[in-house]
Design a protein around this motif. Structure first.
Motif, PDB file in Angstrom:
ATOM      1  N   VAL A   7       0.180   3.501  75.886  1.00  0.00           N
ATOM      2  CA  VAL A   7       0.375   2.058  75.758  1.00  0.00           C
ATOM      3  C   VAL A   7       1.275   1.726  74.581  1.00  0.00           C
ATOM      4  O   VAL A   7       2.340   1.134  74.747  1.00  0.00           O
ATOM      5  N   VAL A   8       0.866   2.097  73.383  1.00  0.00           N
ATOM      6  CA  VAL A   8       1.584   1.660  72.182  1.00  0.00           C
ATOM      7  C   VAL A   8       3.016   2.188  72.161  1.00  0.00           C
ATOM      8  O   VAL A   8       3.954   1.434  71.909  1.00  0.00           O
ATOM      9  N   ALA A   9       3.221   3.453  72.441  1.00  0.00           N
ATOM     10  CA  ALA A   9       4.570   4.030  72.386  1.00  0.00           C
ATOM     11  C   ALA A   9       5.311   3.940  73.715  1.00  0.00           C
ATOM     12  O   ALA A   9       6.514   4.179  73.756  1.00  0.00           O
ATOM     13  N   ALA A  10       4.612   3.611  74.788  1.00  0.00           N
ATOM     14  CA  ALA A  10       5.212   3.626  76.123  1.00  0.00           C
ATOM     15  C   ALA A  10       6.456   2.754  76.184  1.00  0.00           C
ATOM     16  O   ALA A  10       6.486   1.684  75.595  1.00  0.00           O
ATOM     17  N   PRO A  11       7.481   3.219  76.842  1.00  0.00           N
ATOM     18  CA  PRO A  11       7.542   4.378  77.720  1.00  0.00           C
ATOM     19  C   PRO A  11       7.998   5.660  77.028  1.00  0.00           C
ATOM     20  O   PRO A  11       8.311   6.638  77.695  1.00  0.00           O
ATOM     21  N   HIS A  12       8.038   5.664  75.715  1.00  0.00           N
ATOM     22  CA  HIS A  12       8.542   6.816  74.976  1.00  0.00           C
ATOM     23  C   HIS A  12       7.406   7.770  74.608  1.00  0.00           C
ATOM     24  O   HIS A  12       6.274   7.323  74.395  1.00  0.00           O
ATOM     25  N   PRO A  13       7.703   9.043  74.488  1.00  0.00           N
ATOM     26  CA  PRO A  13       6.662  10.009  74.149  1.00  0.00           C
ATOM     27  C   PRO A  13       6.361  10.031  72.653  1.00  0.00           C
ATOM     28  O   PRO A  13       7.201   9.669  71.832  1.00  0.00           O
ATOM     29  N   LEU A  14       5.147  10.443  72.323  1.00  0.00           N
ATOM     30  CA  LEU A  14       4.755  10.713  70.947  1.00  0.00           C
ATOM     31  C   LEU A  14       4.352  12.178  70.857  1.00  0.00           C
ATOM     32  O   LEU A  14       3.693  12.695  71.758  1.00  0.00           O
ATOM     33  N   THR A  15       4.706  12.819  69.765  1.00  0.00           N
ATOM     34  CA  THR A  15       4.252  14.189  69.534  1.00  0.00           C
ATOM     35  C   THR A  15       2.826  14.150  69.006  1.00  0.00           C
ATOM     36  O   THR A  15       2.336  13.092  68.563  1.00  0.00           O
ATOM     37  N   ASP A  16       2.164  15.296  69.017  1.00  0.00           N
ATOM     38  CA  ASP A  16       0.819  15.379  68.455  1.00  0.00           C
ATOM     39  C   ASP A  16       0.824  14.979  66.986  1.00  0.00           C
ATOM     40  O   ASP A  16      -0.092  14.298  66.519  1.00  0.00           O
ATOM     41  N   LEU A  17       1.854  15.396  66.242  1.00  0.00           N
ATOM     42  CA  LEU A  17       1.942  15.043  64.823  1.00  0.00           C
ATOM     43  C   LEU A  17       2.111  13.537  64.623  1.00  0.00           C
ATOM     44  O   LEU A  17       1.551  12.965  63.679  1.00  0.00           O
ATOM     45  N   GLN A  18       2.867  12.894  65.491  1.00  0.00           N
ATOM     46  CA  GLN A  18       3.046  11.451  65.382  1.00  0.00           C
ATOM     47  C   GLN A  18       1.742  10.715  65.679  1.00  0.00           C
ATOM     48  O   GLN A  18       1.401   9.754  64.987  1.00  0.00           O
ATOM     49  N   VAL A  19       1.008  11.172  66.680  1.00  0.00           N
ATOM     50  CA  VAL A  19      -0.290  10.564  66.994  1.00  0.00           C
ATOM     51  C   VAL A  19      -1.224  10.727  65.802  1.00  0.00           C
ATOM     52  O   VAL A  19      -1.889   9.767  65.385  1.00  0.00           O
ATOM     53  N   GLU A  20      -1.253  11.910  65.229  1.00  0.00           N
ATOM     54  CA  GLU A  20      -2.108  12.173  64.071  1.00  0.00           C
ATOM     55  C   GLU A  20      -1.700  11.298  62.884  1.00  0.00           C
ATOM     56  O   GLU A  20      -2.553  10.771  62.168  1.00  0.00           O
ATOM     57  N   PHE A  21      -0.407  11.120  62.680  1.00  0.00           N
ATOM     58  CA  PHE A  21       0.088  10.277  61.595  1.00  0.00           C
ATOM     59  C   PHE A  21      -0.413   8.841  61.759  1.00  0.00           C
ATOM     60  O   PHE A  21      -0.891   8.219  60.810  1.00  0.00           O
ATOM     61  N   ILE A  22      -0.300   8.301  62.976  1.00  0.00           N
ATOM     62  CA  ILE A  22      -0.757   6.934  63.237  1.00  0.00           C
ATOM     63  C   ILE A  22      -2.263   6.832  63.030  1.00  0.00           C
ATOM     64  O   ILE A  22      -2.757   5.890  62.394  1.00  0.00           O
ATOM     65  N   GLU A  23      -3.009   7.809  63.542  1.00  0.00           N
ATOM     66  CA  GLU A  23      -4.464   7.806  63.372  1.00  0.00           C
ATOM     67  C   GLU A  23      -4.838   7.842  61.893  1.00  0.00           C
ATOM     68  O   GLU A  23      -5.735   7.101  61.460  1.00  0.00           O
ATOM     69  N   ASN A  24      -4.152   8.672  61.118  1.00  0.00           N
ATOM     70  CA  ASN A  24      -4.437   8.755  59.680  1.00  0.00           C
ATOM     71  C   ASN A  24      -4.125   7.449  58.966  1.00  0.00           C
ATOM     72  O   ASN A  24      -4.847   7.035  58.059  1.00  0.00           O
TER      73      ASN A  24
END
Length: 154
Positions: free
Chosen positions: A111-128
């Motif tokens: 949802v948030v990044a769609a339609p673009h992909p996020l890497t695992d590191l980017q997801v972790e960065f946002i979560e942190n």
């Protein structure tokens, strides 16, 4: 009227026609969601993400839809922080705080990044970033609950 889109004032609808119409709609939606000063309600919108994903699959991407450099991430640190801010400020409207960790990660990607992909590191960065903001808010509340010490009373 234009061959690209048709406006029907009676039905209050706009219909986009052909590849040019889809390209126009896609470009407008991407600019609205990811343009200067990301639009928080649009970043967290599942319906907009679903539409963007459908348009993304229907249209060829020759690099015109989002400024990206081959081999480089689409989103920079400021973009990721803006995504975290959107979740912090608007997440209550989509149930972010009741989601499981897996649901949150899927939400960031789908949802948030769609339609673009996020890497695992980017997801972790946002979560942190979100977790740090939440912890800061908790400390602020805890500090506000502490009785003020008066001069001479410790």
């Amino acid at each position: 009227m234009s061959d690209v889109f048709k406006f029907d004032p009676d039905a209050k609808t706009v219909t986009f026609h052909g590849d040019a119409g889809l390209e126009l709609l896609y470009d407008l939606l991407l600019r609205a969601k990811f343009g200067d000063g990301y639009e928080k309600p649009l970043l967290i919108s599942p319906w907009l993400a679903a539409l963007l994903n459908k348009l993304d699959k229907a249209l060829p991407d020759d690099g015109q839809w989002f400024p990206e450099k081959p081999g480089q991430p689409i989103f920079d640190t400021d973009d990721l922080l803006a995504m975290g801010d959107a979740v912090i400020e608007e997440g209550h409207t989509v149930g972010w705080w009741t989601m499981t960790e897996a649901e949150r990660r899927a939400y960031l990607r789908d949802v948030v990044a769609a339609p673009h992909p996020l890497t695992d590191l980017q997801v972790e960065f946002i979560e942190n970033d979100i977790d740090a903001a939440l912890e800061q808010a908790r400390r602020l509340v805890a500090d506000a609950d502490e009785p003020l010490s008066l001069p001479g009373h410790g």
